[in-house]
Design an enzyme around this catalytic site. Structure first.
Site, mmCIF file in Angstrom:
data_model
loop_
_atom_site.group_PDB
_atom_site.id
_atom_site.type_symbol
_atom_site.label_atom_id
_atom_site.label_comp_id
_atom_site.label_asym_id
_atom_site.label_seq_id
_atom_site.Cartn_x
_atom_site.Cartn_y
_atom_site.Cartn_z
ATOM 1 N N LEU A 33 -2.856 -2.078 -4.748
ATOM 2 C CA LEU A 33 -3.292 -3.533 -5.156
ATOM 3 C C LEU A 33 -3.091 -4.343 -3.963
ATOM 4 O O LEU A 33 -4.396 -5.120 -3.924
ATOM 5 C CB LEU A 33 -2.744 -3.783 -6.591
ATOM 6 C CG LEU A 33 -2.632 -3.616 -7.683
ATOM 7 C CD1 LEU A 33 -1.097 -3.877 -8.809
ATOM 8 C CD2 LEU A 33 -3.749 -3.313 -8.144
ATOM 9 N N ASN A 102 3.767 -9.054 -3.470
ATOM 10 C CA ASN A 102 2.847 -7.212 -3.510
ATOM 11 C C ASN A 102 3.749 -6.139 -4.441
ATOM 12 O O ASN A 102 4.057 -5.340 -5.072
ATOM 13 C CB ASN A 102 1.323 -7.731 -3.431
ATOM 14 C CG ASN A 102 1.210 -6.208 -3.820
ATOM 15 O OD1 ASN A 102 0.605 -5.925 -5.473
ATOM 16 N ND2 ASN A 102 0.934 -4.829 -2.870
ATOM 17 N N SER A 156 4.910 -9.083 -11.515
ATOM 18 C CA SER A 156 5.721 -8.524 -12.182
ATOM 19 C C SER A 156 5.107 -7.062 -13.425
ATOM 20 O O SER A 156 4.099 -6.421 -13.165
ATOM 21 C CB SER A 156 6.078 -9.715 -13.631
ATOM 22 O OG SER A 156 7.363 -9.011 -14.152
ATOM 23 N N TYR A 174 13.374 -0.031 -12.965
ATOM 24 C CA TYR A 174 11.984 -0.436 -12.771
ATOM 25 C C TYR A 174 12.188 -1.711 -13.403
ATOM 26 O O TYR A 174 11.414 -2.712 -12.724
ATOM 27 C CB TYR A 174 10.799 0.533 -12.561
ATOM 28 C CG TYR A 174 9.470 -0.775 -12.472
ATOM 29 C CD1 TYR A 174 8.920 -0.396 -11.745
ATOM 30 C CD2 TYR A 174 8.630 -0.492 -13.349
ATOM 31 C CE1 TYR A 174 7.471 -1.102 -11.194
ATOM 32 C CE2 TYR A 174 7.554 -1.118 -13.485
ATOM 33 C CZ TYR A 174 7.042 -1.556 -11.839
ATOM 34 O OH TYR A 174 6.100 -1.901 -11.934
ATOM 35 N N LYS A 178 12.182 -5.408 -12.251
ATOM 36 C CA LYS A 178 10.536 -6.202 -12.789
ATOM 37 C C LYS A 178 10.972 -8.113 -13.342
ATOM 38 O O LYS A 178 10.986 -8.934 -13.042
ATOM 39 C CB LYS A 178 9.880 -6.136 -13.408
ATOM 40 C CG LYS A 178 8.545 -5.125 -12.797
ATOM 41 C CD LYS A 178 8.845 -5.592 -10.892
ATOM 42 C CE LYS A 178 7.369 -4.528 -9.944
ATOM 43 N NZ LYS A 178 7.261 -5.112 -9.301
HETATM 44 N N1 LIG Z 1 -0.846 -0.246 -11.180
HETATM 45 C C1 LIG Z 1 0.217 -0.979 -11.515
HETATM 46 O O1 LIG Z 1 -0.689 -0.235 -12.943
HETATM 47 C C2 LIG Z 1 0.605 -1.778 -11.622
HETATM 48 C C3 LIG Z 1 1.536 -2.490 -13.190
HETATM 49 C C4 LIG Z 1 2.178 -3.506 -13.066
HETATM 50 C C5 LIG Z 1 2.588 -4.044 -11.962
HETATM 51 N N2 LIG Z 1 2.502 -3.159 -10.657
HETATM 52 C C6 LIG Z 1 3.249 -3.901 -9.462
HETATM 53 O O2 LIG Z 1 1.716 -4.332 -8.613
HETATM 54 C C7 LIG Z 1 2.604 -3.707 -6.667
HETATM 55 C C8 LIG Z 1 1.233 -3.414 -6.404
HETATM 56 O O3 LIG Z 1 2.023 -2.107 -7.113
HETATM 57 P P1 LIG Z 1 0.528 -0.756 -7.236
HETATM 58 O O4 LIG Z 1 -0.025 0.382 -7.255
HETATM 59 O O5 LIG Z 1 -0.177 -1.005 -5.956
HETATM 60 O O6 LIG Z 1 1.744 0.360 -5.804
HETATM 61 P P2 LIG Z 1 1.716 1.226 -4.819
HETATM 62 O O7 LIG Z 1 -0.200 1.237 -4.525
HETATM 63 O O8 LIG Z 1 2.297 2.235 -5.014
HETATM 64 O O9 LIG Z 1 1.926 0.401 -3.768
HETATM 65 C C9 LIG Z 1 3.026 -0.531 -3.267
HETATM 66 C C10 LIG Z 1 3.173 -1.081 -1.949
HETATM 67 O O10 LIG Z 1 4.262 -1.590 -1.952
HETATM 68 C C11 LIG Z 1 4.801 -1.299 -0.313
HETATM 69 N N3 LIG Z 1 6.321 -1.309 -0.286
HETATM 70 C C12 LIG Z 1 6.697 -0.039 -0.950
HETATM 71 N N4 LIG Z 1 8.299 -0.505 -0.474
HETATM 72 C C13 LIG Z 1 8.244 -1.573 0.448
HETATM 73 C C14 LIG Z 1 9.094 -2.232 1.403
HETATM 74 N N5 LIG Z 1 10.107 -1.931 1.330
HETATM 75 N N6 LIG Z 1 8.957 -3.589 2.528
HETATM 76 C C15 LIG Z 1 7.546 -3.296 1.972
HETATM 77 N N7 LIG Z 1 6.531 -3.027 1.010
HETATM 78 C C16 LIG Z 1 6.902 -2.018 0.230
HETATM 79 C C17 LIG Z 1 4.142 0.274 -0.230
HETATM 80 O O11 LIG Z 1 4.044 1.270 0.936
HETATM 81 P P3 LIG Z 1 4.566 2.269 2.010
HETATM 82 O O12 LIG Z 1 2.436 2.474 1.571
HETATM 83 O O13 LIG Z 1 5.029 1.716 3.317
HETATM 84 O O14 LIG Z 1 5.142 2.686 0.584
HETATM 85 C C18 LIG Z 1 3.368 -0.190 -0.470
HETATM 86 O O15 LIG Z 1 1.796 -1.052 0.096
HETATM 87 C C19 LIG Z 1 4.026 -3.655 -7.933
HETATM 88 O O16 LIG Z 1 4.907 -4.503 -7.367
HETATM 89 C C20 LIG Z 1 4.193 -3.021 -9.028
HETATM 90 O O17 LIG Z 1 5.423 -2.637 -9.203
HETATM 91 C C21 LIG Z 1 1.589 -2.267 -10.517
#
Ligand SMILES: NC(=O)c1ccc[n+]([C@@H]2O[C@H](COP(=O)([O-])OP(=O)(O)OC[C@H]3O[C@@H](n4cnc5c(N)ncnc54)[C@H](OP(=O)(O)O)[C@@H]3O)[C@@H](O)[C@H]2O)c1
Length: 194
Positions: A33, A102, A156, A174, A178
């Site tokens: 995202l 994010n 969130s 998790y 959140k």
């Molecule tokens: N995808 C969904 O369906 C969904 C649904 C509800 C909420 N969310 C929330 O939306 C957000 C983005 O989700 P996503 O699916 O895009 O996740 P994702 O593809 O797993 O990407 C997570 C991002 O967070 C970074 N990150 C993790 N730990 C970090 C740290 N300590 N410092 C800085 N950056 C860090 C990762 O960096 P690295 O590449 O270095 O690991 C990556 O860029 C998250 O907060 C997730 O909980 C997502």
């Protein structure tokens, strides 16, 4: 000497910052995202401060930045106070209209079930998903305060909802992180209301 160099760099940064454009800072901008937020804001002519833990391996983000000088790629780990403070100092005086917290981790699912709970992974998820956004808000609150839009946003999850009939079990780290994020954002809204 190091402080002097940093201050000089910050002054140059402010001087060179376009005053017409809105600025967004996005954590976790190298994939998922976060990377899409970068694309969408850049397409609308925003200046984007795109945070990644590892610029050297963030190929897609680097490619976007190479094609658009308004995308600034920066290194930061949201669990590392020193790296947060260093970046806040680097951008001192630069208004940030929207801070998007994010970055997040799901954690190891096998350690988030009864019978196999594990403390370290729980802590890592809490530190990243809850403490990270709080620490970012603390460090960048003056940047946001000095902007036009003054928004701090957190991503969130429906998994944190406490009310209703659909609360499932498991995923303890998790979901807790959140839920903590939700209430700390409410607290920030009070503390920063002015
Ligand atoms: N995808 C969904 O369906 C969904 C649904 C509800 C909420 N969310 C929330 O939306 C957000 C983005 O989700 P996503 O699916 O895009 O996740 P994702 O593809 O797993 O990407 C997570 C991002 O967070 C970074 N990150 C993790 N730990 C970090 C740290 N300590 N410092 C800085 N950056 C860090 C990762 O960096 P690295 O590449 O270095 O690991 C990556 O860029 C998250 O907060 C997730 O909980 C997502």
């Amino acid at each position: 000497m190091k402080t002097c160099t940093r201050t000089l760099f910050s002054l140059l940064l402010i001087w060179a910052w376009p005053c017409h454009a809105a600025t967004v800072l996005i954590t976790g901008a190298n994939r998922g995202l976060g990377l899409e937020f970068v694309r969408q804001y850049a397409a609308r002519d925003w200046i984007v401060i795109a945070i990644t833990r590892a610029p050297e391996t963030s190929q897609e983000l680097n490619a976007l930045s190479a094609a658009n000088t308004d995308i600034k790629v920066e290194r930061l780990d949201v669990t590392d106070m020193a790296s947060i403070k260093a970046l806040a100092l680097k951008y001192k005086g630069v208004p940030i209209d929207i801070l998007i917290n994010n970055a997040g981790v799901l954690g190891d699912l096998s350690t988030q079930r009864l019978e196999s709970l594990e403390r370290n992974d729980f802590q890592r998820v809490m530190m990243t998903n809850a403490f990270g956004p709080l620490a970012m808000a603390e460090a960048f609150r003056e940047h946001v305060r000095s902007s036009e839009q003054k928004k701090i946003v957190a991503i969130s999850s429906g998994n944190s909802i406490v009310s209703g009939n659909s609360v499932a079990g498991g995923l303890y780290a998790y979901r807790s992180s959140k839920a903590a994020l939700n209430i700390l954002m409410r607290g920030l809204a009070t503390d920063l209301a002015e």
